[in-house]
Write a protein that holds these residues in place. Structure first.
Motif, PDB file in Angstrom:
ATOM      1  N   TYR A 140      -2.572 -15.980 -40.450  1.00 53.84           N
ATOM      2  CA  TYR A 140      -3.713 -15.213 -40.943  1.00 53.84           C
ATOM      3  C   TYR A 140      -4.978 -16.074 -40.931  1.00 53.84           C
ATOM      4  N   CYS A 141      -6.110 -15.413 -41.119  1.00 51.58           N
ATOM      5  CA  CYS A 141      -7.387 -16.087 -41.322  1.00 51.58           C
ATOM      6  C   CYS A 141      -7.626 -16.118 -42.825  1.00 51.58           C
ATOM      7  N   GLU A 142      -7.765 -17.303 -43.374  1.00 51.88           N
ATOM      8  CA  GLU A 142      -7.863 -17.446 -44.831  1.00 51.88           C
ATOM      9  C   GLU A 142      -9.012 -16.646 -45.448  1.00 51.88           C
ATOM     10  N   PRO A 143     -10.239 -16.710 -44.915  1.00 53.56           N
ATOM     11  CA  PRO A 143     -11.331 -15.965 -45.551  1.00 53.56           C
ATOM     12  C   PRO A 143     -11.218 -14.447 -45.410  1.00 53.56           C
ATOM     13  N   HIS A 144     -10.485 -13.980 -44.399  1.00 56.65           N
ATOM     14  CA  HIS A 144     -10.463 -12.534 -44.116  1.00 56.65           C
ATOM     15  C   HIS A 144      -9.061 -11.919 -44.156  1.00 56.65           C
ATOM     16  N   ARG A 145      -8.153 -12.589 -44.808  1.00 56.57           N
ATOM     17  CA  ARG A 145      -6.778 -12.072 -44.888  1.00 56.57           C
ATOM     18  C   ARG A 145      -6.752 -10.703 -45.560  1.00 56.57           C
ATOM     19  N   SER A 146      -7.519 -10.548 -46.636  1.00 51.28           N
ATOM     20  CA  SER A 146      -7.513  -9.276 -47.361  1.00 51.28           C
ATOM     21  C   SER A 146      -8.141  -8.153 -46.554  1.00 51.28           C
ATOM     22  N   GLN A 147      -8.846  -8.495 -45.483  1.00 53.93           N
ATOM     23  CA  GLN A 147      -9.475  -7.490 -44.624  1.00 53.93           C
ATOM     24  C   GLN A 147      -8.639  -7.220 -43.371  1.00 53.93           C
ATOM     25  N   GLY A 148      -7.413  -7.711 -43.392  1.00 50.95           N
ATOM     26  CA  GLY A 148      -6.474  -7.396 -42.319  1.00 50.95           C
ATOM     27  C   GLY A 148      -6.513  -8.328 -41.133  1.00 50.95           C
ATOM     28  N   MET A 149      -7.113  -9.507 -41.291  1.00 52.76           N
ATOM     29  CA  MET A 149      -7.154 -10.438 -40.158  1.00 52.76           C
ATOM     30  C   MET A 149      -5.874 -11.266 -40.168  1.00 52.76           C
ATOM     31  N   LYS A 150      -4.856 -10.686 -39.541  1.00 51.71           N
ATOM     32  CA  LYS A 150      -3.526 -11.292 -39.502  1.00 51.71           C
ATOM     33  C   LYS A 150      -2.959 -11.170 -38.090  1.00 51.71           C
ATOM     34  N   GLY A 151      -1.992 -12.008 -37.786  1.00 47.25           N
ATOM     35  CA  GLY A 151      -1.374 -11.955 -36.471  1.00 47.25           C
ATOM     36  C   GLY A 151       0.060 -12.437 -36.522  1.00 47.25           C
ATOM     37  N   ALA A 152       0.737 -12.370 -35.380  1.00 48.33           N
ATOM     38  CA  ALA A 152       2.139 -12.795 -35.312  1.00 48.33           C
ATOM     39  C   ALA A 152       2.464 -13.274 -33.907  1.00 48.33           C
ATOM     40  N   VAL A 153       3.298 -14.308 -33.850  1.00 48.77           N
ATOM     41  CA  VAL A 153       3.788 -14.827 -32.578  1.00 48.77           C
ATOM     42  C   VAL A 153       5.303 -14.705 -32.580  1.00 48.77           C
ATOM     43  N   ALA A 154       5.855 -13.921 -31.670  1.00 47.51           N
ATOM     44  CA  ALA A 154       7.304 -13.758 -31.538  1.00 47.51           C
ATOM     45  C   ALA A 154       7.760 -14.656 -30.392  1.00 47.51           C
ATOM     46  N   VAL A 155       8.707 -15.543 -30.701  1.00 44.28           N
ATOM     47  CA  VAL A 155       9.149 -16.525 -29.711  1.00 44.28           C
ATOM     48  C   VAL A 155      10.596 -16.274 -29.311  1.00 44.28           C
ATOM     49  N   GLY A 156      10.841 -16.097 -28.015  1.00 41.60           N
ATOM     50  CA  GLY A 156      12.201 -15.947 -27.497  1.00 41.60           C
ATOM     51  C   GLY A 156      12.942 -14.757 -28.065  1.00 41.60           C
ATOM     52  N   SER A 157      14.201 -14.967 -28.462  1.00 40.81           N
ATOM     53  CA  SER A 157      15.038 -13.909 -29.027  1.00 40.81           C
ATOM     54  C   SER A 157      14.659 -13.694 -30.485  1.00 40.81           C
ATOM     55  N   VAL A 158      14.238 -12.473 -30.811  1.00 37.81           N
ATOM     56  CA  VAL A 158      13.751 -12.168 -32.155  1.00 37.81           C
ATOM     57  C   VAL A 158      14.382 -10.882 -32.683  1.00 37.81           C
ATOM     58  N   PRO A 159      14.336 -10.652 -34.008  1.00 35.19           N
ATOM     59  CA  PRO A 159      14.890  -9.419 -34.581  1.00 35.19           C
ATOM     60  C   PRO A 159      14.187  -8.180 -34.035  1.00 35.19           C
ATOM     61  N   ARG A 160      14.967  -7.123 -33.892  1.00 37.34           N
ATOM     62  CA  ARG A 160      14.422  -5.856 -33.400  1.00 37.34           C
ATOM     63  C   ARG A 160      14.642  -4.760 -34.423  1.00 37.34           C
ATOM     64  N   GLU A 161      13.724  -3.802 -34.447  1.00 33.69           N
ATOM     65  CA  GLU A 161      13.867  -2.655 -35.331  1.00 33.69           C
ATOM     66  C   GLU A 161      14.952  -1.721 -34.800  1.00 33.69           C
TER      67      GLU A 161
END
Length: 214
Positions: A140-161
């Motif tokens: 996340y971005c520390e100053p703007h986390r509450s405003q939805g500035m977040k991300g994710a990095v999925a590496v290789g084999s990961v859980p699936r829905e």
């Protein structure tokens, strides 16, 4: 071979053909269902649920040794990472590059495994991280986390829905009806076929048709 025997064999061949066709249809339906089951979307554990501008798509960047994520992207008036979620191979190097939009930003891992340091606003600033192990890294971005500035990095084999979690509307897949209607229709078709087969085996051809019982 007598006339009665000929009709009996013809009748049984016809019945076998119908039963085979019904079985084939059911089998094909089963194969399709297994294929459509798929692996499902990547499961981020609800991390991105409050990111209103995210289109729920993960950018497939596998096969690339280096990728870039914009810090202060166009979505959300510069208060975003673009793309929000990426899927990469182990060993890939990710570079976050500041666009200069949306004010001062930084990149901080949710589990505190890395940070770009204090927030900065200068365009062209970069922060680099290499991901070697399979898994999902939320940040996340520390100053703007509450405003939805977040991300994710999925590496290789990961859980699936699972399919139940995704709750995909069949009409979104080009199917203009509910799946259970298909199942009901298939059962009715198979039941009708079995009843017809039973009738032919028990009573044979009509007495009023050529070759029927008299």
């Amino acid at each position: 071979m007598g006339e009665k025997t000929k009709h009996s064999m013809s009748r049984r061949a016809f019945v076998s053909g119908i039963a085979g066709a019904a079985g084939g249809a059911a089998g094909s339906r089963g194969v399709t269902a297994q294929t459509e089951g798929g692996g499902g979307s990547i499961d981020y554990g609800g991390w991105l649920d409050d990111v209103g501008y995210w289109d729920e798509q993960t950018a497939d960047l596998t096969g690339q040794g280096m990728i870039t994520i914009a810090v202060g992207g166009d979505p959300n008036s510069g208060l975003s990472f673009d793309p929000v979620a990426v899927h990469i191979d182990p060993g890939t190097t990710v570079t976050w590059e500041w666009t200069g939009s949306g004010g001062a930003h930084n990149v901080v891992a949710e589990d505190d495994s890395f940070t770009s340091g204090s927030p900065v606003a200068q365009a062209g600033t970069t922060f680099t991280q290499t991901f070697d192990a399979d898994g999902i890294i939320n940040y996340y971005c520390e100053p703007h986390r509450s405003q939805g500035m977040k991300g994710a990095v999925a590496v290789g084999s990961v859980p699936r829905e699972t399919a139940a979690q995704q709750e995909t509307d069949p009409e979104d897949l080009g199917v203009p009806f509910q799946p259970h209607y298909v199942g009901i229709s298939a059962l009715l078709m198979m039941s009708s076929t079995l009843i017809f087969v039973f009738y032919l085996l028990k009573y044979g051809e009509s007495a009023h048709t050529k070759g029927g019982r008299r």
